[in-house]
Motif scaffolding. Structure first.
Motif, PDB file in Angstrom:
ATOM      1  N   ALA A  78      10.258  11.649  23.542  1.00  0.00           N
ATOM      2  CA  ALA A  78      11.277  11.749  24.575  1.00  0.00           C
ATOM      3  C   ALA A  78      11.236  11.449  25.915  1.00  0.00           C
ATOM      4  N   ASP A  79      10.034  11.731  26.566  1.00  0.00           N
ATOM      5  CA  ASP A  79       9.674  11.573  27.890  1.00  0.00           C
ATOM      6  C   ASP A  79       8.900  10.226  28.250  1.00  0.00           C
ATOM      7  N   SER A  80       8.651   9.347  27.304  1.00  0.00           N
ATOM      8  CA  SER A  80       7.728   8.340  27.510  1.00  0.00           C
ATOM      9  C   SER A  80       8.780   7.194  28.229  1.00  0.00           C
ATOM     10  N   TYR A  81       8.095   6.306  28.846  1.00  0.00           N
ATOM     11  CA  TYR A  81       8.918   5.228  29.625  1.00  0.00           C
ATOM     12  C   TYR A  81       9.586   4.434  28.757  1.00  0.00           C
ATOM     13  N   ALA A  82       9.195   4.315  27.436  1.00  0.00           N
ATOM     14  CA  ALA A  82       9.887   3.282  26.615  1.00  0.00           C
ATOM     15  C   ALA A  82      11.172   4.060  26.305  1.00  0.00           C
ATOM     16  N   ALA A  83      11.063   5.253  26.155  1.00  0.00           N
ATOM     17  CA  ALA A  83      12.358   6.017  25.865  1.00  0.00           C
ATOM     18  C   ALA A  83      13.373   5.978  27.088  1.00  0.00           C
ATOM     19  N   LYS A  84      12.717   6.011  28.102  1.00  0.00           N
ATOM     20  CA  LYS A  84      13.710   6.049  29.392  1.00  0.00           C
ATOM     21  C   LYS A  84      14.412   4.741  29.330  1.00  0.00           C
ATOM     22  N   LEU A  85      13.670   3.769  29.212  1.00  0.00           N
ATOM     23  CA  LEU A  85      14.119   2.168  29.604  1.00  0.00           C
ATOM     24  C   LEU A  85      15.343   2.072  28.547  1.00  0.00           C
ATOM     25  N   SER A  86      14.770   2.331  27.280  1.00  0.00           N
ATOM     26  CA  SER A  86      15.883   2.188  26.090  1.00  0.00           C
ATOM     27  C   SER A  86      16.838   2.938  26.288  1.00  0.00           C
ATOM     28  N   ALA A  87      17.014   4.113  26.833  1.00  0.00           N
ATOM     29  CA  ALA A  87      18.031   5.126  27.035  1.00  0.00           C
ATOM     30  C   ALA A  87      19.072   4.365  28.124  1.00  0.00           C
ATOM     31  N   VAL A  88      18.479   3.781  29.316  1.00  0.00           N
ATOM     32  CA  VAL A  88      19.386   2.939  30.169  1.00  0.00           C
ATOM     33  C   VAL A  88      19.884   1.910  29.849  1.00  0.00           C
ATOM     34  N   ILE A  89      19.073   1.065  28.964  1.00  0.00           N
ATOM     35  CA  ILE A  89      19.699  -0.088  28.237  1.00  0.00           C
ATOM     36  C   ILE A  89      20.764   0.214  26.984  1.00  0.00           C
ATOM     37  N   THR A  90      20.578   1.402  26.534  1.00  0.00           N
ATOM     38  CA  THR A  90      21.775   1.607  25.534  1.00  0.00           C
ATOM     39  C   THR A  90      22.990   2.179  26.079  1.00  0.00           C
ATOM     40  N   GLY A  91      22.588   3.005  27.280  1.00  0.00           N
ATOM     41  CA  GLY A  91      23.756   3.774  27.866  1.00  0.00           C
ATOM     42  C   GLY A  91      24.659   2.642  28.625  1.00  0.00           C
ATOM     43  N   SER A  92      24.038   1.580  29.168  1.00  0.00           N
ATOM     44  CA  SER A  92      24.823   0.788  30.071  1.00  0.00           C
ATOM     45  C   SER A  92      25.437  -0.337  29.176  1.00  0.00           C
ATOM     46  N   SER A  93      25.167  -0.242  27.776  1.00  0.00           N
ATOM     47  CA  SER A  93      25.670  -1.597  26.913  1.00  0.00           C
ATOM     48  C   SER A  93      26.887  -1.193  26.214  1.00  0.00           C
ATOM     49  N   GLU A  94      27.861  -2.196  26.159  1.00  0.00           N
ATOM     50  CA  GLU A  94      28.920  -2.198  25.109  1.00  0.00           C
ATOM     51  C   GLU A  94      28.698  -3.438  24.307  1.00  0.00           C
ATOM     52  N   THR A  95      29.027  -3.136  22.935  1.00  0.00           N
ATOM     53  CA  THR A  95      28.775  -4.177  22.165  1.00  0.00           C
ATOM     54  C   THR A  95      29.848  -5.499  22.056  1.00  0.00           C
ATOM     55  N   THR A  96      29.410  -6.520  22.648  1.00  0.00           N
ATOM     56  CA  THR A  96      30.204  -7.755  23.167  1.00  0.00           C
ATOM     57  C   THR A  96      30.770  -8.407  22.059  1.00  0.00           C
ATOM     58  N   PHE A  97      30.079  -8.421  20.937  1.00  0.00           N
ATOM     59  CA  PHE A  97      30.861  -9.068  19.713  1.00  0.00           C
ATOM     60  C   PHE A  97      31.862  -8.004  19.244  1.00  0.00           C
ATOM     61  N   TYR A  98      31.731  -6.719  19.418  1.00  0.00           N
ATOM     62  CA  TYR A  98      32.610  -6.058  18.762  1.00  0.00           C
ATOM     63  C   TYR A  98      33.982  -6.093  19.544  1.00  0.00           C
ATOM     64  N   VAL A  99      33.575  -5.881  20.864  1.00  0.00           N
ATOM     65  CA  VAL A  99      34.779  -5.728  21.673  1.00  0.00           C
ATOM     66  C   VAL A  99      35.728  -7.283  21.640  1.00  0.00           C
ATOM     67  N   LEU A 100      34.870  -8.361  21.432  1.00  0.00           N
ATOM     68  CA  LEU A 100      35.671  -9.753  21.451  1.00  0.00           C
ATOM     69  C   LEU A 100      36.448  -9.765  20.051  1.00  0.00           C
ATOM     70  N   ALA A 101      35.800  -9.184  18.856  1.00  0.00           N
ATOM     71  CA  ALA A 101      36.455  -9.262  17.657  1.00  0.00           C
ATOM     72  C   ALA A 101      37.738  -8.513  17.631  1.00  0.00           C
ATOM     73  N   VAL A 102      37.418  -7.162  18.187  1.00  0.00           N
ATOM     74  CA  VAL A 102      38.765  -6.194  18.071  1.00  0.00           C
ATOM     75  C   VAL A 102      39.720  -6.723  18.812  1.00  0.00           C
ATOM     76  N   TYR A 103      39.537  -7.040  20.218  1.00  0.00           N
ATOM     77  CA  TYR A 103      40.664  -7.172  21.310  1.00  0.00           C
ATOM     78  C   TYR A 103      41.195  -8.568  21.156  1.00  0.00           C
ATOM     79  N   PHE A 104      40.402  -9.657  20.836  1.00  0.00           N
ATOM     80  CA  PHE A 104      41.139 -10.888  20.658  1.00  0.00           C
ATOM     81  C   PHE A 104      41.689 -10.946  19.147  1.00  0.00           C
ATOM     82  N   GLY A 105      41.179 -10.110  18.241  1.00  0.00           N
ATOM     83  CA  GLY A 105      41.687 -10.483  16.720  1.00  0.00           C
ATOM     84  C   GLY A 105      42.959  -9.566  16.704  1.00  0.00           C
ATOM     85  N   ALA A 106      43.136  -8.386  17.868  1.00  0.00           N
ATOM     86  CA  ALA A 106      44.169  -7.890  17.708  1.00  0.00           C
ATOM     87  C   ALA A 106      45.437  -8.759  18.421  1.00  0.00           C
TER      88      ALA A 106
END
Lengths: 196, 177
Positions: free
Chosen positions: B116-144
Motif C-alpha cells: 500500500a505504500d509503494s510508488y505503483a500504489a500511489k500513482l494508481s491511487a491518483v489515476i483511479t481517484g481522478s478518473s470518471e468512466t467516460t463511456f459510462y457517463v456518455l451512455a447514461v447521459y446521452f442515452g437518457a
C-alpha cells in the motif's frame, strides 16, 4: 470488458502452462477471490462514513450553497445558453455532488441538466449540442475533492499515510477538468467551421 | 511547497468534515440521524461492487500468477520504465475510461501486490481517484435524452482521460519520489 475478461483468464491458463506456473494460477483463484471479498467488506465502513457525512451536507443545503457559488463560472463556460436557463442549477448541483464523491446523487441532476439542455437545443433531436458536449466533457473529467473509495482501499490495505494522495489527486483532477473545458471550446469552434 | 501541500493533504479531510458538521448544526439538521441514513448506502455501494471486484481481481491475479506480466514488462514496457512508470499500472490506464468498477478492482490488486505504500500504489491511487468512466457517463447521459449523433463528445472525453494520466504521472513524480 467482456473480451478483456475472457482474454485475461484464457491467456493466463495458456501462459501458465507455458511458463510451468499452472499451480500458482490455480492457487491465485482461491486467494484472490477471498481478497476481493475482504476489500469489499472493508469498504463498507469507510464508504458508509463518507456517505453519512455527505448526507448531512446534502440535507443542510451546503451542496446547494456550493452550487450557487460556482454558477457564475458556469454562465461563462456555457455562453450559448440563455442566462436564466434552468440547466444551470442542475449542472451546478451535478458538479457539486460529483466533487464530494456522491456519484449516485449526481446522476439524476446530470440527467435533468441534459434534459434542460435538450429543451434549449436548436438542432435535430438526436444530435448533441455544444453545451451538451461541454457538460459531458466536464463530467468525464471527473472533478473530485475526496476520492472516498480509493482512500478506503488504501486504508484497508494498511497504507501508512493514505490521505497523502488527496492533494495530488486534486491537482490532477482539476487540471483534467480545465483541460476538458478548453478542449471542448476548441472543438466546438472547429466543428462549426467544418460543418460550413 | 511540497511540505506545505503534504500538510494540506492531512488537513483537508478533517476540515471538510468539520465544516459539513458545523454547517449542519447551524442549519439544525439532525446530524446523527442524517449520518446514519446516509451511511446505510455504504453497505449497498460496497456490496454492489463486490461481483466486479471478484471478476477483476481474480482474472488479473491469474494473469499475474501465470508470469504474463513479467513476460510483457520485459519486452514492451522498457519505455515505461524509462519515464519511471511501474508496469503494473498499465492495465489500470487502459480500463479507466471503460469501467469504473474494473478500475477499482485493478487498483486494489495493485495495492495488494505491490504494497500500500509503494510508488505503483500511489500513482494508481491518483489515476483511479481522478478518473470518471467516460463511456459510462456518455451512455447514461446521452442515452437518457436519446442523443445518437454525439459529435466530438467522446473525443474530448478520451483526450481529457489521456491528459489526466500524463498529469498523474507528472504530479506523482513530484510528490512521491
Amino acid at each position: 470488458m467482456n473480451y478483456i475478461f475472457a482474454f485475461l483468464i484464457l491467456s493466463s491458463v495458456i501462459i501458465g502452462a507455458y511458463t510451468g506456473r499452472l499451480q500458482e494460477v490455480v492457487n491465485s483463484i482461491f486467494t484472490s477471490s477471498a481478497l476481493a471479498v475482504q476489500v469489499a467488506i472493508g469498504l463498507i465502513g469507510i464508504m458508509g462514513f463518507w456517505l453519512g457525512v455527505v448526507k448531512i451536507a446534502e440535507k443542510s443545503g451546503l451542496i446547494f450553497l456550493f452550487s450557487k457559488l460556482i454558477s457564475p463560472f458556469l454562465r461563462l463556460i456555457f455562453n450559448e445558453l440563455p442566462k436564466n436557463s434552468s440547466a444551470f442549477s442542475n449542472i451546478a448541483l451535478n458538479i457539486s455532488a460529483n466533487a464530494l464523491g456522491l456519484t449516485n446523487a449526481a446522476t439524476p441532476f446530470g440527467i435533468n441538466a441534459m434534459k434542460d439542455l435538450k429543451k434549449e437545443s436548436k438542432e435535430n433531436n438526436d444530435t448533441a449540442t455544444n453545451s451538451m458536449c461541454m457538460f459531458l466533457a466536464m463530467n468525464t473529467a471527473g472533478f473530485q475533492l475526496v476520492p472516498a473509495a480509493v482512500l478506503g482501499i488504501l486504508v484497508v490495505s494498511g497504507a501508512k499515510n493514505p490521505t497523502e494522495i488527496i492533494i495530488p489527486t486534486f491537482i490532477v483532477t482539476l487540471s483534467a477538468f480545465i483541460f476538458a473545458i478548453f478542449t471542448s471550446k476548441i472543438f466546438a469552434k472547429f466543428w462549426k467551421e467544418r460543418a460550413k | 511547497m511540497r511540505e506545505f501541500l503534504s500538510l494540506l493533504s492531512i488537513w483537508i479531510l478533517p476540515v471538510i468534515i468539520s465544516f459539513i458538521i458545523i454547517y449542519g448544526v447551524i442549519k439544525k439538521v439532525p446530524c446523527y440521524e442524517t449520518f446514519v441514513e446516509g451511511a446505510k448506502n455504504g453497505l449497498f455501494v460496497s456490496i454492489k461492487i463486490l461481483p466486479y471486484l471478484v471478476a477483476i481481481i481474480v482474472s488479473v491475479s491469474m494473469f499475474r500468477a501465470s508470469g504474463a506480466i513479467e513476460l510483457l514488462s520485459e519486452k514492451l514496457f522498457g519505455i515505461l520504465a524509462h519515464i519511471k512508470v511501474p508496469a503494473e499500472t498499465l492495465p489500470l490506464m487502459l480500463t479507466r475510461s471503460l469501467s469504473g468498477s474494473a478500475t477499482l478492482g485493478i487498483f486494489s490488486d495493485i495495492v495488494n501486490s505491490t504494497g500500500a505504500d509503494s510508488y505503483a500504489a500511489k500513482l494508481s491511487a491518483v489515476i483511479t481517484g481522478s478518473s470518471e468512466t467516460t463511456f459510462y457517463v456518455l451512455a447514461v447521459y446521452f442515452g437518457a435524452i436519446g442523443i445518437k449523433k454525439i459529435k466530438y463528445a467522446l473525443i474530448v472525453g478520451l483526450l481529457a482521460d489521456l491528459f489526466g494520466i500524463f498529469a498523474a504521472i507528472f504530479v506523482c513524480r513530484y510528490f512521491f519520489t
